[in-house]
Design a protein around this motif. Structure first.
Motif, PDB file in Angstrom:
ATOM      1  N   LEU A 175     -59.486  19.260 -11.382  1.00 15.89           N
ATOM      2  CA  LEU A 175     -60.481  17.191 -12.115  1.00 15.89           C
ATOM      3  C   LEU A 175     -60.997  17.014 -10.913  1.00 15.89           C
ATOM      4  O   LEU A 175     -60.437  17.098  -9.280  1.00 15.89           O
ATOM      5  CB  LEU A 175     -59.338  17.036 -11.861  1.00 15.89           C
ATOM      6  N   THR A 176     -62.640  17.111 -10.772  1.00 17.88           N
ATOM      7  CA  THR A 176     -63.645  16.341  -9.659  1.00 17.88           C
ATOM      8  C   THR A 176     -63.980  15.384  -9.613  1.00 17.88           C
ATOM      9  O   THR A 176     -63.654  14.130 -10.753  1.00 17.88           O
ATOM     10  CB  THR A 176     -65.123  17.613  -9.625  1.00 17.88           C
ATOM     11  N   ASP A 177     -64.229  14.860  -8.096  1.00 12.18           N
ATOM     12  CA  ASP A 177     -64.685  13.610  -8.349  1.00 12.18           C
ATOM     13  C   ASP A 177     -64.072  11.950  -8.217  1.00 12.18           C
ATOM     14  O   ASP A 177     -64.090  11.353  -8.259  1.00 12.18           O
ATOM     15  CB  ASP A 177     -65.855  12.992  -9.464  1.00 12.18           C
ATOM     16  N   TYR A 178     -61.879  12.444  -8.184  1.00 10.90           N
ATOM     17  CA  TYR A 178     -61.143  11.600  -8.424  1.00 10.90           C
ATOM     18  C   TYR A 178     -59.742  11.417  -7.362  1.00 10.90           C
ATOM     19  O   TYR A 178     -59.088  11.277  -7.520  1.00 10.90           O
ATOM     20  CB  TYR A 178     -60.950  10.842  -9.728  1.00 10.90           C
ATOM     21  N   THR A 179     -60.224  12.633  -6.100  1.00  8.17           N
ATOM     22  CA  THR A 179     -59.282  12.977  -5.519  1.00  8.17           C
ATOM     23  C   THR A 179     -59.619  11.304  -4.148  1.00  8.17           C
ATOM     24  O   THR A 179     -60.504  11.009  -3.665  1.00  8.17           O
ATOM     25  CB  THR A 179     -59.882  13.643  -4.951  1.00  8.17           C
ATOM     26  N   TYR A 180     -58.238  10.777  -4.113  1.00  6.23           N
ATOM     27  CA  TYR A 180     -58.113   9.564  -3.243  1.00  6.23           C
ATOM     28  C   TYR A 180     -57.252  10.316  -1.756  1.00  6.23           C
ATOM     29  O   TYR A 180     -57.503   9.817  -1.070  1.00  6.23           O
ATOM     30  CB  TYR A 180     -57.481   8.670  -3.483  1.00  6.23           C
ATOM     31  N   ILE A 181     -56.595  11.551  -1.895  1.00  4.89           N
ATOM     32  CA  ILE A 181     -56.207  12.196  -0.890  1.00  4.89           C
ATOM     33  C   ILE A 181     -55.875  13.055  -0.541  1.00  4.89           C
ATOM     34  O   ILE A 181     -55.431  13.583  -2.045  1.00  4.89           O
ATOM     35  CB  ILE A 181     -54.580  11.552  -0.492  1.00  4.89           C
ATOM     36  N   ASN A 182     -56.399  14.002   0.295  1.00 12.64           N
ATOM     37  CA  ASN A 182     -56.413  15.681   0.434  1.00 12.64           C
ATOM     38  C   ASN A 182     -55.471  15.756   1.535  1.00 12.64           C
ATOM     39  O   ASN A 182     -55.807  16.027   2.602  1.00 12.64           O
ATOM     40  CB  ASN A 182     -57.376  16.468   0.676  1.00 12.64           C
ATOM     41  N   ASP A 183     -54.235  16.395   1.192  1.00 16.46           N
ATOM     42  CA  ASP A 183     -53.287  16.810   2.062  1.00 16.46           C
ATOM     43  C   ASP A 183     -52.976  18.277   1.721  1.00 16.46           C
ATOM     44  O   ASP A 183     -53.299  19.628   1.360  1.00 16.46           O
ATOM     45  CB  ASP A 183     -51.582  16.509   2.013  1.00 16.46           C
ATOM     46  N   THR A 184     -52.835  19.452   2.717  1.00 17.56           N
ATOM     47  CA  THR A 184     -51.985  20.599   2.825  1.00 17.56           C
ATOM     48  C   THR A 184     -50.716  20.891   2.992  1.00 17.56           C
ATOM     49  O   THR A 184     -49.868  20.389   4.037  1.00 17.56           O
ATOM     50  CB  THR A 184     -52.592  21.000   4.514  1.00 17.56           C
ATOM     51  N   THR A 185     -50.026  21.875   1.697  1.00 21.44           N
ATOM     52  CA  THR A 185     -48.729  21.499   1.320  1.00 21.44           C
ATOM     53  C   THR A 185     -48.579  22.649   1.265  1.00 21.44           C
ATOM     54  O   THR A 185     -48.260  23.658   1.198  1.00 21.44           O
ATOM     55  CB  THR A 185     -48.376  21.417   0.380  1.00 21.44           C
ATOM     56  N   ALA A 186     -46.832  23.151   1.583  1.00 18.75           N
ATOM     57  CA  ALA A 186     -46.417  24.664   1.676  1.00 18.75           C
ATOM     58  C   ALA A 186     -46.279  25.169   0.550  1.00 18.75           C
ATOM     59  O   ALA A 186     -47.072  26.252   0.179  1.00 18.75           O
ATOM     60  CB  ALA A 186     -44.957  24.631   2.351  1.00 18.75           C
ATOM     61  N   THR A 187     -46.179  24.248  -1.053  1.00 18.97           N
ATOM     62  CA  THR A 187     -46.177  24.762  -2.049  1.00 18.97           C
ATOM     63  C   THR A 187     -46.516  23.869  -3.181  1.00 18.97           C
ATOM     64  O   THR A 187     -46.623  22.456  -2.688  1.00 18.97           O
ATOM     65  CB  THR A 187     -44.476  25.569  -2.463  1.00 18.97           C
ATOM     66  N   VAL A 188     -46.622  24.492  -4.459  1.00 18.18           N
ATOM     67  CA  VAL A 188     -46.801  23.674  -5.331  1.00 18.18           C
ATOM     68  C   VAL A 188     -45.675  22.036  -6.123  1.00 18.18           C
ATOM     69  O   VAL A 188     -46.523  21.459  -6.606  1.00 18.18           O
ATOM     70  CB  VAL A 188     -47.528  23.705  -6.678  1.00 18.18           C
ATOM     71  N   ASP A 189     -45.419  22.518  -5.675  1.00 20.11           N
ATOM     72  CA  ASP A 189     -43.908  22.264  -5.780  1.00 20.11           C
ATOM     73  C   ASP A 189     -43.420  20.245  -5.419  1.00 20.11           C
ATOM     74  O   ASP A 189     -43.208  19.609  -5.361  1.00 20.11           O
ATOM     75  CB  ASP A 189     -42.279  22.713  -5.642  1.00 20.11           C
ATOM     76  N   VAL A 190     -44.325  20.795  -3.193  1.00 17.70           N
ATOM     77  CA  VAL A 190     -44.114  19.316  -2.697  1.00 17.70           C
ATOM     78  C   VAL A 190     -45.556  19.065  -3.422  1.00 17.70           C
ATOM     79  O   VAL A 190     -45.309  18.199  -3.190  1.00 17.70           O
ATOM     80  CB  VAL A 190     -44.520  20.122  -0.984  1.00 17.70           C
ATOM     81  N   CYS A 191     -46.537  19.320  -3.480  1.00 22.98           N
ATOM     82  CA  CYS A 191     -47.466  18.739  -4.061  1.00 22.98           C
ATOM     83  C   CYS A 191     -47.049  17.717  -4.935  1.00 22.98           C
ATOM     84  O   CYS A 191     -47.760  16.563  -5.106  1.00 22.98           O
ATOM     85  CB  CYS A 191     -48.816  19.318  -4.664  1.00 22.98           C
ATOM     86  N   ALA A 192     -46.749  18.542  -6.051  1.00 20.83           N
ATOM     87  CA  ALA A 192     -46.038  17.780  -7.220  1.00 20.83           C
ATOM     88  C   ALA A 192     -45.304  16.457  -6.778  1.00 20.83           C
ATOM     89  O   ALA A 192     -45.164  15.227  -7.120  1.00 20.83           O
ATOM     90  CB  ALA A 192     -45.155  18.646  -8.229  1.00 20.83           C
ATOM     91  N   LEU A 193     -43.876  16.786  -6.091  1.00 17.30           N
ATOM     92  CA  LEU A 193     -43.501  15.623  -4.995  1.00 17.30           C
ATOM     93  C   LEU A 193     -44.377  14.360  -4.623  1.00 17.30           C
ATOM     94  O   LEU A 193     -44.361  12.760  -5.002  1.00 17.30           O
ATOM     95  CB  LEU A 193     -42.393  16.705  -4.484  1.00 17.30           C
ATOM     96  N   LEU A 194     -45.180  14.921  -4.212  1.00 18.83           N
ATOM     97  CA  LEU A 194     -46.148  13.528  -3.548  1.00 18.83           C
ATOM     98  C   LEU A 194     -46.587  12.699  -4.749  1.00 18.83           C
ATOM     99  O   LEU A 194     -46.897  11.980  -4.225  1.00 18.83           O
ATOM    100  CB  LEU A 194     -46.994  14.190  -2.609  1.00 18.83           C
ATOM    101  N   CYS A 195     -47.322  12.968  -5.831  1.00 18.73           N
ATOM    102  CA  CYS A 195     -47.788  13.202  -7.069  1.00 18.73           C
ATOM    103  C   CYS A 195     -47.062  11.772  -7.451  1.00 18.73           C
ATOM    104  O   CYS A 195     -47.141  10.347  -7.635  1.00 18.73           O
ATOM    105  CB  CYS A 195     -48.699  14.155  -7.731  1.00 18.73           C
ATOM    106  N   VAL A 196     -45.539  12.303  -7.316  1.00 16.96           N
ATOM    107  CA  VAL A 196     -44.958  11.740  -8.703  1.00 16.96           C
ATOM    108  C   VAL A 196     -44.655  10.315  -7.749  1.00 16.96           C
ATOM    109  O   VAL A 196     -43.781   9.788  -8.434  1.00 16.96           O
ATOM    110  CB  VAL A 196     -43.731  12.347  -9.099  1.00 16.96           C
ATOM    111  N   VAL A 197     -44.517  10.203  -6.054  1.00 20.32           N
ATOM    112  CA  VAL A 197     -44.336   9.032  -5.449  1.00 20.32           C
ATOM    113  C   VAL A 197     -45.568   7.789  -5.513  1.00 20.32           C
ATOM    114  O   VAL A 197     -44.641   7.193  -4.765  1.00 20.32           O
ATOM    115  CB  VAL A 197     -43.167   9.830  -4.061  1.00 20.32           C
ATOM    116  N   GLU A 198     -45.718   8.713  -5.453  1.00 24.47           N
ATOM    117  CA  GLU A 198     -47.324   7.858  -5.548  1.00 24.47           C
ATOM    118  C   GLU A 198     -47.852   7.408  -6.554  1.00 24.47           C
ATOM    119  O   GLU A 198     -48.418   8.044  -7.404  1.00 24.47           O
ATOM    120  CB  GLU A 198     -48.530   8.193  -4.874  1.00 24.47           C
ATOM    121  N   PRO A 199     -47.998   5.829  -6.534  1.00 21.13           N
ATOM    122  CA  PRO A 199     -48.330   4.664  -8.539  1.00 21.13           C
ATOM    123  C   PRO A 199     -50.178   5.160  -8.116  1.00 21.13           C
ATOM    124  O   PRO A 199     -49.949   5.517  -9.081  1.00 21.13           O
ATOM    125  CB  PRO A 199     -48.029   3.502  -7.524  1.00 21.13           C
TER     126      PRO A 199
END
Length: 222
Positions: A35-59
């Motif tokens: 999905l383009t044009d709606y990214t508010y933050i871009n981090d580098t994470t070890a796995t997709v699992d960690v990325c999912a974790l960051l998303c689920v704890v951010e409203p």
């Protein structure tokens, strides 16, 4: 649609200072989609699992893109359902809506409500809302932002506000009230701000590119 099985420990994630989680369950995601044009933050994470974790704890996070080769974790304020024309077919990316992420992944933060500019973290085993400044608020019709976004909507690197080397901006009506960094231009570094009293109300910055004086920053409203 692919299904990812989650069954790992999330330990020592420096980007979010998160505690360890033991999780299990299934998460559906779209392969080769971004999905383009709606990214508010871009981090580098070890796995997709960690990325999912960051998303689920951010409203603020409605979906995320994950690059399987680089570990880039882009969290979005929209989804492919709400903005389907922005869902692009791109190799090595996967996209997932936050509603597809098992809520149990958040541990003690599972049902804890935070504000849009906060993130829930399990500090000492207790769900705690931490302000992360990833969106702006409107104050007298102008954007007020205390975050650390330092690139423009087109990817230019921002010039420091106390630097006049690439682009001079002496006498441009800087309003210290919209440098919410202890009212210090130096502390504002090269972060996107709305510091001028000349009618420009959106977030922007001067750039380090000599051919591009300034540009707006793509930061979402809280």
């Amino acid at each position: 649609m692919w299904v990812l099985s989650l069954g790992v420990l999330f330990c020592g994630v420096p980007v979010a200072e998160l505690s360890c989680f033991g999780v299990s369950g299934n998460m559906g995601y779209l392969s080769s989609q971004r999905l383009t044009d709606y990214t508010y933050i871009n981090d580098t994470t070890a796995t997709v699992d960690v990325c999912a974790l960051l998303c689920v704890v951010e409203p603020l996070c409605k979906s995320f893109n994950y690059h399987v080769l680089s570990g880039a974790c882009e969290r979005n304020t929209e989804t492919g359902v709400t903005k389907p024309t922005n869902l692009q077919s791109v190799a090595n990316w996967v996209n997932t809506e936050s509603v597809q992420i098992p809520k149990s992944l958040a541990g003690v933060c599972e049902n804890h409500m935070c504000q849009p500019d906060e993130q829930c973290r399990p500090l000492g085993g207790v769900a705690t809302c931490i302000k992360v400044n990833r969106c702006y608020t409107l104050v007298d019709g102008r954007a007020r932002y205390a975050g650390t976004r330092s690139t423009t909507s087109m990817g230019y690197t921002c010039q420091r506000w106390d630097d006049h080397t690439t682009h001079s901006h002496v006498g441009n009506g800087d309003d210290s009230a919209f440098f919410p960094d202890d009212d210090s231009v130096e502390a504002a570094a090269n972060y996107c701000r709305s510091p001028t009293s000349d009618g420009v109300k959106d977030l922007w910055c001067y750039t380090t590119d000599p051919h591009k004086r300034w540009e707006a920053c793509d930061v979402p409203q809280c």
